[in-house]
Design a protein around this motif. Sequence first.
Motif, PDB file in Angstrom:
ATOM      1  N   MET A  62      98.279 -49.545  -7.181  1.00  0.00           N
ATOM      2  CA  MET A  62      98.296 -50.588  -6.169  1.00  0.00           C
ATOM      3  C   MET A  62      97.612 -51.786  -6.378  1.00  0.00           C
ATOM      4  SD  MET A  62      98.947 -48.522  -3.842  1.00  0.00           S
ATOM      5  CE  MET A  62      99.680 -47.086  -4.488  1.00  0.00           C
ATOM      6  N   PHE A  63      96.908 -51.904  -7.460  1.00  0.00           N
ATOM      7  CA  PHE A  63      96.273 -53.305  -7.783  1.00  0.00           C
ATOM      8  C   PHE A  63      97.415 -54.251  -8.432  1.00  0.00           C
ATOM      9  CE2 PHE A  63      94.690 -56.323 -11.157  1.00  0.00           C
ATOM     10  CZ  PHE A  63      93.814 -57.013 -10.272  1.00  0.00           C
ATOM     11  N   HIS A  64      98.349 -53.400  -9.070  1.00  0.00           N
ATOM     12  CA  HIS A  64      99.594 -54.054  -9.691  1.00  0.00           C
ATOM     13  C   HIS A  64     100.712 -54.471  -8.639  1.00  0.00           C
ATOM     14  CE1 HIS A  64     102.087 -54.249 -13.588  1.00  0.00           C
ATOM     15  NE2 HIS A  64     103.230 -53.550 -13.045  1.00  0.00           N
ATOM     16  N   HIS A 116      93.778 -34.906 -17.008  1.00  0.00           N
ATOM     17  CA  HIS A 116      95.143 -35.030 -16.433  1.00  0.00           C
ATOM     18  C   HIS A 116      95.258 -35.030 -15.042  1.00  0.00           C
ATOM     19  CE1 HIS A 116      99.500 -34.455 -17.047  1.00  0.00           C
ATOM     20  NE2 HIS A 116      99.523 -33.493 -15.831  1.00  0.00           N
ATOM     21  N   ALA A 117      94.884 -34.195 -14.485  1.00  0.00           N
ATOM     22  CA  ALA A 117      95.105 -34.031 -12.881  1.00  0.00           C
ATOM     23  C   ALA A 117      94.006 -34.866 -12.098  1.00  0.00           C
ATOM     24  CB  ALA A 117      94.820 -32.842 -12.246  1.00  0.00           C
ATOM     25  N   PHE A 118      92.781 -35.295 -12.483  1.00  0.00           N
ATOM     26  CA  PHE A 118      91.865 -36.154 -11.621  1.00  0.00           C
ATOM     27  C   PHE A 118      91.769 -37.600 -12.169  1.00  0.00           C
ATOM     28  CE2 PHE A 118      91.423 -31.694 -10.767  1.00  0.00           C
ATOM     29  CZ  PHE A 118      91.361 -31.507  -9.453  1.00  0.00           C
ATOM     30  N   ILE A 119      91.348 -37.729 -13.410  1.00  0.00           N
ATOM     31  CA  ILE A 119      90.655 -38.853 -13.940  1.00  0.00           C
ATOM     32  C   ILE A 119      91.783 -39.872 -14.161  1.00  0.00           C
ATOM     33  CG2 ILE A 119      89.253 -40.068 -15.535  1.00  0.00           C
ATOM     34  CD1 ILE A 119      87.523 -37.454 -16.098  1.00  0.00           C
ATOM     35  N   LEU A 120      92.555 -39.455 -15.063  1.00  0.00           N
ATOM     36  CA  LEU A 120      93.818 -40.267 -15.473  1.00  0.00           C
ATOM     37  C   LEU A 120      94.839 -40.618 -14.403  1.00  0.00           C
ATOM     38  CD1 LEU A 120      94.541 -39.010 -19.138  1.00  0.00           C
ATOM     39  CD2 LEU A 120      93.472 -40.985 -18.553  1.00  0.00           C
ATOM     40  N   ALA A 121      95.250 -39.368 -13.654  1.00  0.00           N
ATOM     41  CA  ALA A 121      96.046 -39.702 -12.591  1.00  0.00           C
ATOM     42  C   ALA A 121      95.464 -40.495 -11.601  1.00  0.00           C
ATOM     43  CB  ALA A 121      96.726 -38.277 -12.091  1.00  0.00           C
ATOM     44  N   GLY A 122      94.277 -40.480 -11.058  1.00  0.00           N
ATOM     45  CA  GLY A 122      93.585 -41.391 -10.163  1.00  0.00           C
ATOM     46  C   GLY A 122      93.684 -42.476 -10.762  1.00  0.00           C
ATOM     47  N   ALA A 123      93.186 -42.984 -11.882  1.00  0.00           N
ATOM     48  CA  ALA A 123      93.302 -44.231 -12.452  1.00  0.00           C
ATOM     49  C   ALA A 123      94.634 -44.743 -12.416  1.00  0.00           C
ATOM     50  CB  ALA A 123      92.537 -44.347 -14.119  1.00  0.00           C
ATOM     51  N   VAL A 124      95.518 -44.078 -12.937  1.00  0.00           N
ATOM     52  CA  VAL A 124      96.935 -44.858 -12.750  1.00  0.00           C
ATOM     53  C   VAL A 124      97.314 -45.078 -11.117  1.00  0.00           C
ATOM     54  CG1 VAL A 124      99.315 -44.312 -12.844  1.00  0.00           C
ATOM     55  CG2 VAL A 124      97.840 -43.747 -14.699  1.00  0.00           C
ATOM     56  N   GLY A 125      97.170 -44.023 -10.275  1.00  0.00           N
ATOM     57  CA  GLY A 125      97.130 -44.305  -8.699  1.00  0.00           C
ATOM     58  C   GLY A 125      96.580 -45.846  -8.090  1.00  0.00           C
ATOM     59  N   PHE A 126      95.462 -45.881  -8.741  1.00  0.00           N
ATOM     60  CA  PHE A 126      94.560 -46.815  -8.428  1.00  0.00           C
ATOM     61  C   PHE A 126      95.017 -48.417  -8.994  1.00  0.00           C
ATOM     62  CE2 PHE A 126      90.961 -49.930  -8.899  1.00  0.00           C
ATOM     63  CZ  PHE A 126      90.696 -50.213  -7.763  1.00  0.00           C
ATOM     64  N   LEU A 127      95.452 -48.355 -10.294  1.00  0.00           N
ATOM     65  CA  LEU A 127      96.015 -49.681 -11.049  1.00  0.00           C
ATOM     66  C   LEU A 127      97.055 -50.113 -10.268  1.00  0.00           C
ATOM     67  CD1 LEU A 127      94.977 -48.957 -14.734  1.00  0.00           C
ATOM     68  CD2 LEU A 127      94.149 -50.773 -13.209  1.00  0.00           C
ATOM     69  N   THR A 176      97.395 -55.536 -16.781  1.00  0.00           N
ATOM     70  CA  THR A 176      97.387 -54.507 -16.018  1.00  0.00           C
ATOM     71  C   THR A 176      98.656 -53.388 -16.221  1.00  0.00           C
ATOM     72  OG1 THR A 176      96.538 -55.573 -14.130  1.00  0.00           O
ATOM     73  CG2 THR A 176      96.964 -53.351 -13.484  1.00  0.00           C
ATOM     74  N   GLY A 177      99.659 -54.084 -16.572  1.00  0.00           N
ATOM     75  CA  GLY A 177     100.803 -53.038 -16.902  1.00  0.00           C
ATOM     76  C   GLY A 177     100.830 -52.481 -18.142  1.00  0.00           C
ATOM     77  N   VAL A 178     100.135 -53.290 -19.188  1.00  0.00           N
ATOM     78  CA  VAL A 178     100.059 -52.476 -20.745  1.00  0.00           C
ATOM     79  C   VAL A 178      99.102 -51.352 -20.446  1.00  0.00           C
ATOM     80  CG1 VAL A 178      99.274 -53.149 -22.626  1.00  0.00           C
ATOM     81  CG2 VAL A 178     100.469 -54.743 -21.710  1.00  0.00           C
ATOM     82  N   VAL A 179      97.832 -51.529 -19.617  1.00  0.00           N
ATOM     83  CA  VAL A 179      97.048 -50.323 -19.550  1.00  0.00           C
ATOM     84  C   VAL A 179      97.772 -49.459 -18.777  1.00  0.00           C
ATOM     85  CG1 VAL A 179      94.897 -49.592 -18.401  1.00  0.00           C
ATOM     86  CG2 VAL A 179      95.030 -51.893 -19.255  1.00  0.00           C
ATOM     87  N   LEU A 180      98.586 -49.528 -17.796  1.00  0.00           N
ATOM     88  CA  LEU A 180      99.375 -48.494 -17.223  1.00  0.00           C
ATOM     89  C   LEU A 180     100.301 -47.680 -17.989  1.00  0.00           C
ATOM     90  CD1 LEU A 180     100.008 -50.018 -13.655  1.00  0.00           C
ATOM     91  CD2 LEU A 180      98.914 -48.004 -13.882  1.00  0.00           C
TER      92      LEU A 180
END
Lengths: 208, 141
Positions: free
Chosen positions: A193-195, A180-191, A114-118
């Motif tokens: 929380m999982f992290h 930048h503002a929605f898809i990637l930032a949203g994915a980072v925020g979600f991951l 997960t961290g590598v993806v982040l």
Amino acid sequence: MSKQGTKSFMEHIRPRQIKAGALRLRATFCLGGFSFLAFIVLTITGVLLLFYYQPGDRAFASMSELNSVLPYGGFVRSLHFWAGQMMVISVFLHMVRVVWSRAYRPLRELNWITGVVLFGLTVILDYSGYLLRGGQESGAAATVGQALFRSLPGGQALATVFFGQPSPLNGSTLNMFVWHAFILAGAVGFLQMFHFWRIRRGGGVRPL
Amino acid sequence: MTFERTLYSRRQVLSLGRKTLLVLGIGCLYPVSHYLRAKENQLAVARIASSEMPLKIHWQRLGQTRFWLRQGNDGVEGMWASCTHLGCEVSYNSEQELWLCPCHGSRFNRDGQPVQGPAVNPLARAEVQEKDGFYLTSQKV
């Protein structure tokens, strides 16, 4: 969520007991926490920038106006820029620390991945933010990115999805903005929380 | 716990940090509200080359703006096409020689005086200057 469920969730985030060793500064150097702090600053300043940033052909003009005319505009933008630079650095150092303390081994394997993806997403976010400024150097950086995409099989399609047009020279930043503002930032925020949830399951540090 | 007693406990330091964050957060409200309200008093402006817009006796709309221009008896006249009732955009119907509001049916005569409907005040005029072959229009304060 039931009352019991809320309580058990909170005890995952803030458990009664943790290992004494996990509290030592040397265990983490607070690098993950520092990355998350940068992410919070980026989210707040990013939302503030959304009020004035105009994706598309007006990107550079709207950024210049924000910088020079709007009260505290330059401050908000600088904060967003520097928090972004700091996040890339701290995420990288966090990764170095994890390798150094061998925290990627089983039990924490999934969190390492997960961290590598982040880390990858953080770098792409930094890159796309650079393109959003809409200046000449952004156009040059977009050209390089597109050329890299095109070297992949099916890369032309990927480049169009990500950059939105065959040529970066006409200066539109709309597609990049959505990523930048929605898809990637949203994915980072979600991951993230999982992290954090996985850190707790692995018996890691107690967050503030 | 293997920590010796120190001047401040970890909990005390963390709670001080939380209070500091709260104070900083409240302190941010002033600059943030200034940042977000930066354009509240901004007035609309527009310009067009006079060669691109030959004026007539009837009102003509300037591009996609709310400015309308016409040739008056003594020079160029400008109108700001916002209904004085609740601010909808009015448009000039040159056959009826009336300004019509699509929202609540207000009507104004060609000089902007109210004729019918909920609006009671005349339409606002816009400032127009002719300079270097351009019409510069702006909202009146």
